[in-house]
Design a protein around this motif. Structure first.
Motif, PDB file in Angstrom:
ATOM      1  N   TRP A 141       8.886   7.905  -3.660  1.00 16.60           N
ATOM      2  CA  TRP A 141       9.471   7.418  -2.408  1.00 16.60           C
ATOM      3  C   TRP A 141       9.558   8.561  -1.396  1.00 16.60           C
ATOM      4  O   TRP A 141       9.264   8.380  -0.212  1.00 16.60           O
ATOM      5  CB  TRP A 141      10.851   6.838  -2.673  1.00 16.60           C
ATOM      6  CG  TRP A 141      11.554   6.366  -1.430  1.00 16.60           C
ATOM      7  CD1 TRP A 141      11.342   5.204  -0.752  1.00 16.60           C
ATOM      8  CD2 TRP A 141      12.563   7.079  -0.705  1.00 16.60           C
ATOM      9  NE1 TRP A 141      12.166   5.139   0.348  1.00 16.60           N
ATOM     10  CE2 TRP A 141      12.926   6.283   0.406  1.00 16.60           C
ATOM     11  CE3 TRP A 141      13.190   8.313  -0.892  1.00 16.60           C
ATOM     12  CZ2 TRP A 141      13.891   6.682   1.320  1.00 16.60           C
ATOM     13  CZ3 TRP A 141      14.150   8.710   0.026  1.00 16.60           C
ATOM     14  CH2 TRP A 141      14.494   7.900   1.117  1.00 16.60           C
ATOM     15  N   LEU A 142       9.941   9.735  -1.871  1.00 17.43           N
ATOM     16  CA  LEU A 142      10.002  10.905  -0.989  1.00 17.43           C
ATOM     17  C   LEU A 142       8.612  11.272  -0.467  1.00 17.43           C
ATOM     18  O   LEU A 142       8.477  11.760   0.659  1.00 17.43           O
ATOM     19  CB  LEU A 142      10.613  12.101  -1.730  1.00 17.43           C
ATOM     20  CG  LEU A 142      12.117  12.007  -2.004  1.00 17.43           C
ATOM     21  CD1 LEU A 142      12.572  13.133  -2.926  1.00 17.43           C
ATOM     22  CD2 LEU A 142      12.911  12.034  -0.694  1.00 17.43           C
ATOM     23  N   ALA A 143       7.575  11.022  -1.287  1.00 17.51           N
ATOM     24  CA  ALA A 143       6.204  11.295  -0.841  1.00 17.51           C
ATOM     25  C   ALA A 143       5.833  10.419   0.347  1.00 17.51           C
ATOM     26  O   ALA A 143       5.128  10.851   1.262  1.00 17.51           O
ATOM     27  CB  ALA A 143       5.229  11.073  -1.990  1.00 17.51           C
ATOM     28  N   VAL A 144       6.334   9.166   0.340  1.00 17.46           N
ATOM     29  CA  VAL A 144       6.083   8.262   1.466  1.00 17.46           C
ATOM     30  C   VAL A 144       6.834   8.734   2.701  1.00 17.46           C
ATOM     31  O   VAL A 144       6.307   8.712   3.818  1.00 17.46           O
ATOM     32  CB  VAL A 144       6.500   6.816   1.106  1.00 17.46           C
ATOM     33  CG1 VAL A 144       6.368   5.890   2.314  1.00 17.46           C
ATOM     34  CG2 VAL A 144       5.657   6.291  -0.058  1.00 17.46           C
ATOM     35  N   GLU A 196       0.834  -1.205   0.000  1.00 10.93           N
ATOM     36  CA  GLU A 196       0.000   0.000   0.000  1.00 10.93           C
ATOM     37  C   GLU A 196       0.868   1.253   0.000  1.00 10.93           C
ATOM     38  O   GLU A 196       0.576   2.221  -0.689  1.00 10.93           O
ATOM     39  CB  GLU A 196      -0.924   0.010   1.221  1.00 10.93           C
ATOM     40  CG  GLU A 196      -2.058  -0.985   1.136  1.00 10.93           C
ATOM     41  CD  GLU A 196      -3.080  -0.769   2.224  1.00 10.93           C
ATOM     42  OE1 GLU A 196      -2.868   0.125   3.072  1.00 10.93           O
ATOM     43  OE2 GLU A 196      -4.089  -1.494   2.242  1.00 10.93           O
ATOM     44  N   GLN A 197       1.938   1.202   0.782  1.00  8.44           N
ATOM     45  CA  GLN A 197       2.801   2.375   0.889  1.00  8.44           C
ATOM     46  C   GLN A 197       3.684   2.591  -0.332  1.00  8.44           C
ATOM     47  O   GLN A 197       3.895   3.729  -0.767  1.00  8.44           O
ATOM     48  CB  GLN A 197       3.695   2.250   2.127  1.00  8.44           C
ATOM     49  CG  GLN A 197       3.007   2.608   3.418  1.00  8.44           C
ATOM     50  CD  GLN A 197       4.026   2.785   4.530  1.00  8.44           C
ATOM     51  OE1 GLN A 197       4.874   1.929   4.766  1.00  8.44           O
ATOM     52  NE2 GLN A 197       3.948   3.903   5.222  1.00  8.44           N
ATOM     53  N   TYR A 198       4.183   1.504  -0.890  1.00  4.72           N
ATOM     54  CA  TYR A 198       5.224   1.636  -1.913  1.00  4.72           C
ATOM     55  C   TYR A 198       4.802   1.183  -3.315  1.00  4.72           C
ATOM     56  O   TYR A 198       5.656   0.991  -4.168  1.00  4.72           O
ATOM     57  CB  TYR A 198       6.468   0.863  -1.471  1.00  4.72           C
ATOM     58  CG  TYR A 198       7.128   1.465  -0.259  1.00  4.72           C
ATOM     59  CD1 TYR A 198       7.931   2.590  -0.376  1.00  4.72           C
ATOM     60  CD2 TYR A 198       6.931   0.915   1.012  1.00  4.72           C
ATOM     61  CE1 TYR A 198       8.534   3.151   0.742  1.00  4.72           C
ATOM     62  CE2 TYR A 198       7.535   1.477   2.134  1.00  4.72           C
ATOM     63  CZ  TYR A 198       8.326   2.598   1.985  1.00  4.72           C
ATOM     64  OH  TYR A 198       8.916   3.156   3.088  1.00  4.72           O
ATOM     65  N   ALA A 199       3.513   1.027  -3.547  1.00  9.91           N
ATOM     66  CA  ALA A 199       3.045   0.545  -4.850  1.00  9.91           C
ATOM     67  C   ALA A 199       3.505   1.443  -5.993  1.00  9.91           C
ATOM     68  O   ALA A 199       3.991   0.968  -7.031  1.00  9.91           O
ATOM     69  CB  ALA A 199       1.521   0.420  -4.854  1.00  9.91           C
ATOM     70  N   GLN A 200       3.367   2.760  -5.816  1.00 13.71           N
ATOM     71  CA  GLN A 200       3.774   3.685  -6.890  1.00 13.71           C
ATOM     72  C   GLN A 200       5.292   3.688  -7.076  1.00 13.71           C
ATOM     73  O   GLN A 200       5.782   3.761  -8.206  1.00 13.71           O
ATOM     74  CB  GLN A 200       3.273   5.089  -6.578  1.00 13.71           C
ATOM     75  CG  GLN A 200       1.768   5.232  -6.729  1.00 13.71           C
ATOM     76  CD  GLN A 200       1.285   6.553  -6.170  1.00 13.71           C
ATOM     77  OE1 GLN A 200       1.454   6.835  -4.983  1.00 13.71           O
ATOM     78  NE2 GLN A 200       0.695   7.365  -7.017  1.00 13.71           N
TER      79      GLN A 200
END
Length: 199
Positions: free
Chosen positions: A159-162, A93-97
């Motif tokens: 990744w930075l968005a997470v 969910e966190q890293y799908a994009q």
């Protein structure tokens, strides 16, 4: 009166609908729709888009690395969404994009060592006698590198968005869209610009 016979224009092989931009469409759909609570739907939507946009080409034996990668990747995500519970899918969910952008970057940049993926589309619009020319090879290496770099930077941005949720709009939307616009404009202009410089 003598009947005039019309001369038939040569029939050109039509350009297929699975152009490079359409091949990116499922990945863009996934990037736009995917979120902590929507990535399953994003994966399903991207899978359907991948099959619809490349199905005709696949039936005619035109296999492109980006299309095949998209179908397999989004199918795997859809199966995982059905097979695993939410606790097991927290990381996805966190890293799908991040994963999807990184995968496109790896596929694009990896194809530079074999056959640049943009060449698969360019061959559909150019005569076979130019496929081995230095100009054709150079243009497709550059375009493939640009798209690979764009998606690599998008992977870093998402990744930075997470890592920095307060800057989510910038890293998940503004930066990726800007990178896509740059890549699209470069793809539209570079081939003719380079050919003009070499003639």
């Amino acid at each position: 009166m003598a009947r005039q016979t019309a001369t038939k224009a040569p029939v050109r092989k039509p350009v297929t609908t699975g152009g490079v931009f359409l091949s990116f469409a499922p990945w863009i759909i996934f990037g736009v729709v995917a979120g902590p609570s929507t990535w399953e739907y994003a994966a399903l939507a991207a899978l359907v888009a991948s099959i619809v946009l490349s199905g005709q080409d696949l039936l005619h034996g035109r296999l492109r690395v980006l299309d095949i990668t998209g179908i397999v990747f989004f199918a795997v995500l859809s199966v995982l969404a059905l097979a695993l519970d939410r606790a097991q899918l927290d990381w996805l969910e966190q890293y799908a994009q991040v994963i999807s952008n990184g995968l496109v970057a790896v596929v694009a940049l990896g194809s530079l060592f074999t056959d640049p993926f943009t060449a698969q589309y360019a061959r559909e619009q150019t005569p076979p006698e130019v496929w081995d020319s230095p100009v054709f090879r150079h243009i497709n290496r550059v375009l493939t590198a640009v798209w690979g770099a764009a998606f690599a930077l998008m992977a870093v941005s998402t990744w930075l968005a997470v890592r920095h949720p307060a800057q989510d709009d910038w890293f998940n939307w503004v930066v990726p869209i800007a990178l896509l616009v740059v890549a699209v404009k470069f793809t539209a202009r570079y081939p003719e610009s380079y050919k003009a410089r070499t003639t």
